[in-house]
Each structure stands twice: as structure tokens, then as C-alpha cells.
Design a protein around this motif. Structure first.
Motif, short mmCIF file in Angstrom:
data_model
loop_
_atom_site.label_atom_id
_atom_site.label_comp_id
_atom_site.label_asym_id
_atom_site.label_seq_id
_atom_site.Cartn_x
_atom_site.Cartn_y
_atom_site.Cartn_z
N LEU A 133 0.85 -1.20 0.00
CA LEU A 133 0.00 0.00 0.00
C LEU A 133 0.88 1.24 0.00
CD1 LEU A 133 -2.69 -1.02 2.63
CD2 LEU A 133 -2.92 -1.03 0.15
N SER A 134 0.47 2.24 -0.74
CA SER A 134 1.23 3.49 -0.78
C SER A 134 0.98 4.29 0.51
CB SER A 134 0.85 4.33 -1.99
OG SER A 134 -0.46 4.84 -1.83
N VAL A 135 1.88 5.21 0.77
CA VAL A 135 1.73 6.08 1.94
C VAL A 135 0.43 6.88 1.83
CG1 VAL A 135 2.76 8.04 3.16
CG2 VAL A 135 4.23 6.22 2.30
N ALA B 143 -6.90 6.32 4.39
CA ALA B 143 -7.64 5.42 5.28
C ALA B 143 -7.68 5.98 6.69
CB ALA B 143 -7.02 4.03 5.26
N GLU B 144 -6.55 6.49 7.16
CA GLU B 144 -6.51 7.03 8.52
C GLU B 144 -7.34 8.31 8.62
OE1 GLU B 144 -3.59 7.26 12.29
OE2 GLU B 144 -2.63 7.57 10.34
N GLU B 145 -7.35 9.12 7.58
CA GLU B 145 -8.18 10.33 7.59
C GLU B 145 -9.66 9.98 7.73
OE1 GLU B 145 -7.53 12.84 4.19
OE2 GLU B 145 -5.37 12.92 4.57
N SER B 146 -10.10 8.94 7.01
CA SER B 146 -11.51 8.56 7.12
C SER B 146 -11.82 8.01 8.50
CB SER B 146 -11.90 7.56 6.03
OG SER B 146 -11.30 6.31 6.25
N LEU B 147 -10.87 7.32 9.11
CA LEU B 147 -11.07 6.83 10.48
C LEU B 147 -11.10 7.99 11.47
CD1 LEU B 147 -8.71 3.70 10.42
CD2 LEU B 147 -11.20 3.67 10.64
N MET B 148 -10.23 8.97 11.25
CA MET B 148 -10.20 10.14 12.15
C MET B 148 -11.52 10.89 12.08
SD MET B 148 -7.30 10.32 13.77
CE MET B 148 -7.04 12.01 14.23
N ALA B 149 -12.10 10.97 10.89
CA ALA B 149 -13.38 11.68 10.73
C ALA B 149 -14.48 10.97 11.51
CB ALA B 149 -13.75 11.79 9.26
N ALA B 150 -14.37 9.66 11.66
CA ALA B 150 -15.38 8.89 12.39
C ALA B 150 -15.17 8.98 13.90
CB ALA B 150 -15.34 7.43 11.95
N GLY C 13 -8.06 1.74 14.79
CA GLY C 13 -8.72 0.94 13.76
C GLY C 13 -7.91 0.81 12.47
N LEU C 14 -6.74 1.47 12.40
CA LEU C 14 -5.96 1.47 11.17
C LEU C 14 -5.46 0.08 10.78
CD1 LEU C 14 -4.90 3.19 8.87
CD2 LEU C 14 -2.83 3.63 10.23
N PRO C 15 -4.94 -0.74 11.69
CA PRO C 15 -4.48 -2.07 11.25
C PRO C 15 -5.59 -2.91 10.60
CG PRO C 15 -3.59 -1.58 13.41
CD PRO C 15 -4.59 -0.49 13.09
N SER C 16 -6.79 -2.88 11.17
CA SER C 16 -7.87 -3.67 10.56
C SER C 16 -8.32 -3.06 9.23
CB SER C 16 -9.05 -3.83 11.52
OG SER C 16 -9.58 -2.58 11.86
N ARG C 17 -8.28 -1.73 9.10
CA ARG C 17 -8.62 -1.08 7.83
C ARG C 17 -7.59 -1.44 6.75
NH1 ARG C 17 -11.66 3.50 6.23
NH2 ARG C 17 -13.00 2.82 7.93
N VAL C 18 -6.32 -1.45 7.12
CA VAL C 18 -5.27 -1.83 6.17
C VAL C 18 -5.46 -3.27 5.72
CG1 VAL C 18 -2.79 -2.32 5.98
CG2 VAL C 18 -3.57 -0.11 6.92
N GLN C 19 -5.79 -4.17 6.64
CA GLN C 19 -6.01 -5.56 6.26
C GLN C 19 -7.22 -5.69 5.33
OE1 GLN C 19 -4.03 -8.14 6.63
NE2 GLN C 19 -2.63 -6.69 7.58
N ALA C 20 -8.26 -4.89 5.56
CA ALA C 20 -9.43 -4.90 4.68
C ALA C 20 -9.06 -4.40 3.28
CB ALA C 20 -10.55 -4.05 5.28
N MET C 21 -8.21 -3.38 3.21
CA MET C 21 -7.77 -2.86 1.92
C MET C 21 -6.97 -3.93 1.15
SD MET C 21 -6.74 0.97 3.19
CE MET C 21 -5.89 1.47 1.71
N VAL C 22 -6.13 -4.66 1.85
CA VAL C 22 -5.33 -5.72 1.23
C VAL C 22 -6.26 -6.83 0.74
CG1 VAL C 22 -3.67 -7.54 1.70
CG2 VAL C 22 -3.22 -5.22 2.50
N ALA C 23 -7.26 -7.17 1.53
CA ALA C 23 -8.19 -8.24 1.16
C ALA C 23 -9.05 -7.87 -0.06
CB ALA C 23 -9.08 -8.59 2.34
N GLU C 24 -9.34 -6.57 -0.23
CA GLU C 24 -10.15 -6.12 -1.36
C GLU C 24 -9.43 -6.28 -2.70
OE1 GLU C 24 -11.20 -2.08 -0.61
OE2 GLU C 24 -12.55 -2.60 1.03
#
Length: 179
Positions: free
Chosen positions: A126-128, A134-141, A167-178
Motif C-alpha cells: 500500500l502506498s503512503v 484510510a486514517e483520515e476517514s477513520l479520524m473523521a469517524a 482501527g488502522l491495522p484492521s482497515r489496512v487488512q481490509a484494503m489488502v483483502a479487497e
């Protein structure tokens, strides 16, 4: 589009005496398949969409001819490829086998192969920017239950601090799974 190209089959004499190649087949256009992943190709082919389009042509050494309006045997009742040769009446007994094998090799060389499966993607791929979005969307929540954000880092009820959203580690894993 099928093209009659000369290659290794020349050695077998498949092109010598060739009058034309006639085919009537069902299949997908390459343009329908080229954007599909290996994972998408199997369901597409299983749905019947890949075999719904009929294609007919007659290819001669001088170029493409109009397909016949009425199909004759052996293609009158089935799809397939027929090679028409003009061969001398005194042709050797093995001529038929040589021509059949050469024709098979040429058709096989033209067959579309499925795309290679993409390599498995990992979190490191994943790129930086992707991780930052992903972290920005989590921060907004906002912080998850059991966490507080003090403006600099996240703090759990036991006082442990971390800079990134919990929640970032689980979001990153979801992005990888997609992928």
C-alpha cells in the motif's frame, strides 16, 4: 481477429496447398476479456456471457472472405474450424496426419490464454497516500470505544498511547483483502 501467420507450422507444410480456413465459433471478443482479472474471468465465463457471441469467417491466403450464407457439412450442424486444402491425388498416406497436426498447432497457438493471477498484495504494498487516506476517514469517524484522542495521540483507558488510529491495522487488512 485471427490472422494466418507463418511460423513453426511451415516446417510441417500446413500452409502448402491451403485454400482457406473456415470457422464458426461462439466466444467473447478480446475487448470484453482484456480488462478482467483472473478472479473475474472464471465467474464471467461460468455465466455463459463469454460464449454468447457467434463469430464466423473465412480466411484465405489473400485475406478474409465473406462467410457463406448457408453453412455446409461439417459445419452445418456444429461450430468448429475447417481447413480446406488442395492436395495432389498422389499425396503420401501420412499427408492427412501432417496437415491435421499442423492445423491443430496453429489453432492452439491462436487460443486466448487466461491472464496470470495477480500477485498477492500485502500491507507493505500500500502506498503512503492510501494509508493516509484510510486514517483520515477513520479520524473523521472519531475514536473507537475505549479510546480517547487528545489532539496528538490516541489513549486507551489503561493509559497506553499510540500515534495512529486504533482501527488502522484492521482497515489496512481490509484494503489488502479487497485487492
Amino acid at each position: 481477429k485471427l490472422q494466418l501467420s507463418r511460423g513453426a507450422a511451415d516446417a510441417a507444410g500446413v500452409w502448402r496447398g491451403l485454400f482457406c480456413v473456415e470457422f464458426h465459433v461462439c466466444g467473447a471478443d478480446l475487448s470484453e476479456l482484456e480488462d478482467l482479472d483472473a478472479d473475474e474471468l472464471v465467474p464471467y465465463c461460468s455465466s455463459g456471457a463469454a460464449t454468447s457471441t457467434a463469430h464466423s469467417a473465412v480466411l484465405a491466403p489473400a485475406g478474409e472472405l465473406s462467410p457463406p450464407q448457408r453453412r455446409v457439412a461439417p459445419l452445418s450442424a456444429a461450430n468448429g474450424v475447417v481447413w480446406w486444402w488442395v492436395v495432389p491425388a498422389v499425396a503420401g498416406a501420412d499427408m492427412e496426419q501432417v496437415l491435421a497436426r499442423g492445423a491443430y498447432d496453429v489453432v492452439e497457438a491462436c487460443r486466448l490464454r487466461p491472464p496470470a493471477q495477480r500477485p498477492t498484495r500485502s500491507a507493505e504494498d500500500l502506498s503512503v497516500d492510501e494509508v493516509a487516506r484510510a486514517e483520515e476517514s477513520l479520524m473523521a469517524a472519531g475514536p473507537p470505544d475505549g479510546w480517547l484522542f487528545n489532539g496528538t495521540c490516541f489513549v486507551d483507558f489503561d493509559g497506553h498511547e499510540q500515534r495512529h488510529h486504533p482501527g488502522l491495522p484492521s482497515r489496512v487488512q481490509a484494503m489488502v483483502a479487497e485487492h
